[in-house]
Design an enzyme around this catalytic site. Structure first.
Site, PDB file in Angstrom:
ATOM      1  N   MET A 173      -5.384   8.436 -13.964  1.00  0.00           N
ATOM      2  CA  MET A 173      -3.963   8.763 -14.064  1.00  0.00           C
ATOM      3  C   MET A 173      -3.766  10.259 -13.833  1.00  0.00           C
ATOM      4  SD  MET A 173      -2.232   6.068 -14.443  1.00  0.00           S
ATOM      5  CE  MET A 173      -0.683   6.943 -14.671  1.00  0.00           C
ATOM      6  N   MET A 202      -0.078  -1.269 -18.480  1.00  0.00           N
ATOM      7  CA  MET A 202       0.031  -0.226 -19.511  1.00  0.00           C
ATOM      8  C   MET A 202       0.528  -0.903 -20.785  1.00  0.00           C
ATOM      9  SD  MET A 202       1.641   2.653 -17.019  1.00  0.00           S
ATOM     10  CE  MET A 202       2.179   1.379 -15.884  1.00  0.00           C
ATOM     11  N   ASP A 221      -2.606   8.050  -9.584  1.00  0.00           N
ATOM     12  CA  ASP A 221      -1.284   7.498  -9.851  1.00  0.00           C
ATOM     13  C   ASP A 221      -0.448   8.476 -10.654  1.00  0.00           C
ATOM     14  OD1 ASP A 221      -0.268   4.502 -11.763  1.00  0.00           O
ATOM     15  OD2 ASP A 221       0.840   5.831 -10.414  1.00  0.00           O
ATOM     16  N   ASP A 266       3.873  -1.721 -12.067  1.00  0.00           N
ATOM     17  CA  ASP A 266       3.671  -1.058 -13.355  1.00  0.00           C
ATOM     18  C   ASP A 266       4.236  -1.885 -14.497  1.00  0.00           C
ATOM     19  OD1 ASP A 266       4.281   1.915 -11.589  1.00  0.00           O
ATOM     20  OD2 ASP A 266       2.402   1.467 -12.664  1.00  0.00           O
ATOM     21  N   HIS A 276      -0.858  -2.868 -12.629  1.00  0.00           N
ATOM     22  CA  HIS A 276      -1.293  -1.820 -13.562  1.00  0.00           C
ATOM     23  C   HIS A 276      -0.731  -2.138 -14.943  1.00  0.00           C
ATOM     24  CE1 HIS A 276      -0.980   2.787 -14.642  1.00  0.00           C
ATOM     25  NE2 HIS A 276      -1.846   2.156 -15.388  1.00  0.00           N
TER      26      HIS A 276
HETATM   27  C1  DX5 Z   1       3.517   5.815 -14.403  1.00  0.00           C
HETATM   28  C2  DX5 Z   1       3.138   4.734 -13.425  1.00  0.00           C
HETATM   29  C3  DX5 Z   1       3.201   5.184 -11.989  1.00  0.00           C
HETATM   30  C4  DX5 Z   1       4.565   5.681 -11.533  1.00  0.00           C
HETATM   31  C5  DX5 Z   1       4.403   6.548 -10.304  1.00  0.00           C
HETATM   32  O1  DX5 Z   1       3.121   5.476 -15.673  1.00  0.00           O
HETATM   33  O2  DX5 Z   1       1.844   4.234 -13.703  1.00  0.00           O
HETATM   34  O3  DX5 Z   1       2.748   4.153 -11.131  1.00  0.00           O
HETATM   35  O4  DX5 Z   1       5.408   4.610 -11.278  1.00  0.00           O
HETATM   36  O5  DX5 Z   1       5.629   7.091  -9.947  1.00  0.00           O
HETATM   37  P1  DX5 Z   1       5.741   8.480  -9.142  1.00  0.00           P
HETATM   38  O6  DX5 Z   1       4.980   8.285  -7.858  1.00  0.00           O
HETATM   39  O7  DX5 Z   1       7.207   8.644  -8.948  1.00  0.00           O
HETATM   40  O8  DX5 Z   1       5.119   9.551  -9.991  1.00  0.00           O
HETATM   41 ZN    ZN Z   2       0.985   2.830 -12.179  1.00  0.00          ZN
END
Ligand code: DX5
Ligand code: ZN
Length: 221
Positions: A141, A72, A179, A39, A70
């Protein structure tokens, strides 16, 4: 077998011990992880800052597990080459970010990597429809991005079903990834809706027995 018929579990490194990325990756691999989810947050597209290309390169050096990166970040087009050079196998960009989506997806594939497109919970599936023949993965998401440990949003399940319907109607073979808030129960609901890639941070790296957690999330096909 279509690739989206494989059940894939991708632990998210965001929930790992940042003091030992290499060891944590090897722990996940030993626990049966299929992919490693990385992430990348820029503190602008999302209200948090995580890590950049150097950490992706560090993880790539520590094991040959498939790297699911990923992004962001607001300007994925500007930073793309650095993540390609860092060893990402699949790069996912957000449809809401500030870039020419088709051009960015094209550059990822032109570099011989897999291209992913993500949409936030509030973004309708129509926003990604023009790009379905340019992607290897669609990421729905299931939390508002920015943090691990958030609660799963069940209202996204109908969007996952729509995505699976569009895939079938168009004869596409992209993966559908979910996710955020994924654990054993929510994974089962996502598999039933048509998703096949489960990103899981807290429910894997923070589980008392990571191997048992990964196997339980994957469930029985
Ligand atoms: C949030 C991320 C996710 C997050 C998931 O913005 O994209 O990948 O790390 O973490 P959990 O599984 O703890 O919700
Ligand atoms: Zn993610």
């Amino acid at each position: 077998m279509k690739r989206f018929e494989q059940r894939i579990v991708a632990p998210s490194l965001l929930a790992a011990d940042f003091a030992d990325f290499g060891g944590e990756v090897r722990r996940a691999v030993a626990a049966g992880a299929d992919w490693m989810h990385l992430d990348v947050m820029d503190g602008h597209f999302v209200d948090n800052i995580s890590f950049g290309p150097e950490v992706v390169a560090t993880v790539d050096r520590s094991d040959d597990i498939f790297l699911d990166v990923h992004l962001m970040i607001s300007r994925p087009d500007h930073y793309l080459q650095r993540f390609l050079d860092a060893g990402a196998d699949l790069i996912t960009v957000h449809v809401e970010a500030d870039h020419e989506v088709a051009a960015t997806l094209g550059r990822i594939r032109a570099a011989g990597k897999q291209a992913g497109l993500a949409l936030n919970p509030a973004t309708p599936i129509e926003a990604v429809q023009p790009f379905l023949d340019q992607i290897d993965l669609l990421l729905c998401m299931t939390v508002v991005p920015g943090f691990g440990g958030q609660a799963f949003m069940p209202e996204v399940l109908s969007k996952v079903e729509s995505a699976a319907g569009l895939r079938a109607a168009g004869g596409h073979d992209f993966h559908i990834e979910v996710d955020g808030g994924i654990g054993v129960e929510t994974a089962a609901r996502c598999f039933a809706a048509g998703a096949n890639v489960m990103v899981a941070g807290s429910s894997t790296f923070r589980a008392p027995d990571m191997a048992a957690a990964v196997a339980a999330i994957r469930g029985v096909a």
